[in-house]
Design a protein around this motif. Structure first.
Motif: not given
Length: 509
Positions: A358-362, A368-373, A377-379, A395-401
């Motif tokens: 499910d790419l929408s949830r991913l 959300s992780d990028a916003h915390a890191a 920045h404005r996400w 897991a790999r697709l999550h790593q791509v984004l």
């Protein structure tokens, strides 16, 4: 001052003349043109030779008539013995036009003081007709004693004329028409043109067959080269199954030499590809082994550093700072080894998991992780109403984004707006877009941005912990899923586009 567009573009009707011609066409056209030139040369030479021969024969006849007319004073106008009696030739003009043997169309005149005293023409009914003023003027201008000359008389055509004194001291001028000579030359020219046309058509037809047979081996060599050009050598091909047939690779002919050279070149390419493949295999195996073997000591070092950090209040501040740096660099090196090990696994062709993702949830989790890191920045997030599902390794697709968002965070300043958009395409696949309004990627770096260890700013990358492998991992994972990734960047707008196939796709090996 503007130029003429037509003069710059050229005439459309002549554009085919500027196109490159095939070897077949050049050979055929060259053969036909050469034959046409030879036929034209033969025709011109034949025409000139025949014209000279016929004119010379007419001149001999003309000289013979003039000699008989000028020196024969015993002429009897009666009929020759055995011929039926005939009446005398009547009409204007000199009497010598009525002598036997005078060709039809002969003209004659008696000239005195540059003026025609009497003149006439022998017509087809053997009677004399008066000369026109134009003919009289032309005959009066013929010099006495000269060789026969050609004079054009308006309305009558061209004549060969000669002037001579007779025994009475008078100047007589006799001319014979060139009409028969010209008619013969015209008929010969028509025959030569017809023969030339037939010869050119026959030569073109036969030449097409000959050229086709002669170029067939060359076409087979070209076909072999085309098949080699279509091979995807970048995918690790080390065996080239295509070769020029042995019949077309004999050194006795020019085409055979070309085919033989192409086969030798293909052999060398095969050897080079094999050597490169073996070298790359050894390097990948070394990276995989090194990454795997280094994980254990790095884990131990990191564990001891964390253990020592628990009692940091009992050691000097300098030692505590050093232990902190050891732990930090150990984590960075561990991350680098994990990235190198992942690339080695992808390079070796190991298949990824194929589960519904499910790419929408991913996408929500990664942003959300990028916003915390990167809270400075404005996400922004742009998702469709319905979930987008593809087949792949979650897991790999999550790593791509995550890598794309980390790249945007690392290489743009605080306050930069980063937008992540997810859409479904018409084929059932998905399209990710990561867009930021940062300074952009230099144009010189864009062609190699997905290469390993590519950095736009080495000092900043090392300071922020970048290894230069993030985008290389992104490209490798996307390729392993059968997708594509593109980048389009100008100052103020950088866009990464990832296209993934639909749920029924089978991951590339």
């Amino acid at each position: 001052m503007c130029s003429n567009p037509r003069s710059e573009m050229g005439s459309p009707g002549r554009s085919w003349l500027r196109r490159p011609w095939s070897l077949r066409a050049r050979l055929l056209v060259g053969q036909v043109v050469l034959l046409a030139v030879v036929c034209a040369g033969i025709g011109v030479a034949t025409e000139l030779a025949l014209q000279q021969f016929l004119t010379s024969r007419l001149d001999s006849q003309l000289i013979d008539v003039v000699q008989r007319t000028a020196h024969d004073v015993t002429w009897d106008p009666g009929p020759p013995p055995g011929d039926p009696p005939m009446g005398p030739v009547t009409g204007p003009g000199p009497e010598f036009l009525g002598r036997p043997g005078q060709p039809i169309g002969t003209i004659g005149a008696v000239v005195e003081n540059g003026r025609v005293i009497t003149g006439g023409e022998l017509n087809s009914s053997s009677s004399r007709e008066p000369l026109s003023d134009t003919a009289s003027a032309a005959m009066a201008a013929v010099p006495v004693g000269a060789n026969p000359t050609t004079r054009a008389i308006g309305g009558m055509g061209s004549y060969r004329m000669i002037a001579e004194y007779n025994q009475s001291g008078e100047i007589i001028v006799i001319g014979m028409p060139l009409a028969d000579v010209q008619a013969t030359l015209i008929r010969l020219a028509l025959v030569l043109v017809a023969v030339t046309v037939v010869a050119l058509v026959a030569a073109a037809s036969v030449g097409m067959l000959i050229v086709h047979r002669a170029l067939t081996p060359l076409n087979r060599v070209a076909d072999t080269a085309d098949r080699v050009a279509d091979l995807r050598l970048d995918r690790g091909e080390v065996t080239l199954p295509v070769r020029v047939p042995a019949a077309d690779a004999t050194p006795r002919t020019e085409v055979g030499r070309l085919g033989s050279a192409l086969n030798r070149m293909l052999d060398h390419i095969t050897e080079a590809l094999g050597a490169r493949q073996a070298s790359e295999t050894r390097v990948r195996q070394f990276l995989a082994d090194a990454s795997h073997e280094l994980r254990t000591p790095l884990t131990a070092i990191r564990g001891y550093a964390e253990l020592a950090q628990r009692n940091r209040d009992e050691v000097p501040a300098v030692v505590a700072h050093a232990l902190g740096r050891v732990e930090s660099e150990t984590g960075r090196m561990t991350h680098l080894l994990e990235d190198m090990l992942l690339l080695a696994r992808l390079d070796s062709g190991r298949p990824l998991e194929q589960q519904p993702v499910d790419l929408s949830r991913l996408t929500v989790d990664a942003v959300s992780d990028a916003h915390a890191a990167g809270p400075d920045h404005r996400w922004n997030l742009d998702l469709p109403a319905d979930p987008v599902v593809v087949a792949g390794d979650g897991a790999r697709l999550h790593q791509v984004l995550s890598n794309l968002l980390a790249n945007a965070r690392t290489h743009t300043g605080p306050g930069t707006s980063v937008t992540t958009a997810l859409t479904a395409d018409a084929s059932g696949g998905a399209v990710w877009r990561v867009i930021d309004d940062g300074p952009g990627i230099p144009a010189a770096l864009q062609p190699e941005i997905f290469e390993r260890f590519a950095r736009g700013d080495s000092s900043r990358s090392r300071r922020t912990g970048s290894t230069g492998l993030g985008l290389a991992i992104v490209a490798a994972v996307v390729k392993a899923h059968g997708g594509t990734i593109e980048v389009d960047s100008v100052p103020g707008n950088t866009e990464f586009t990832v296209r993934l196939p639909g749920p029924l796709h089978t991951a590339a090996s």
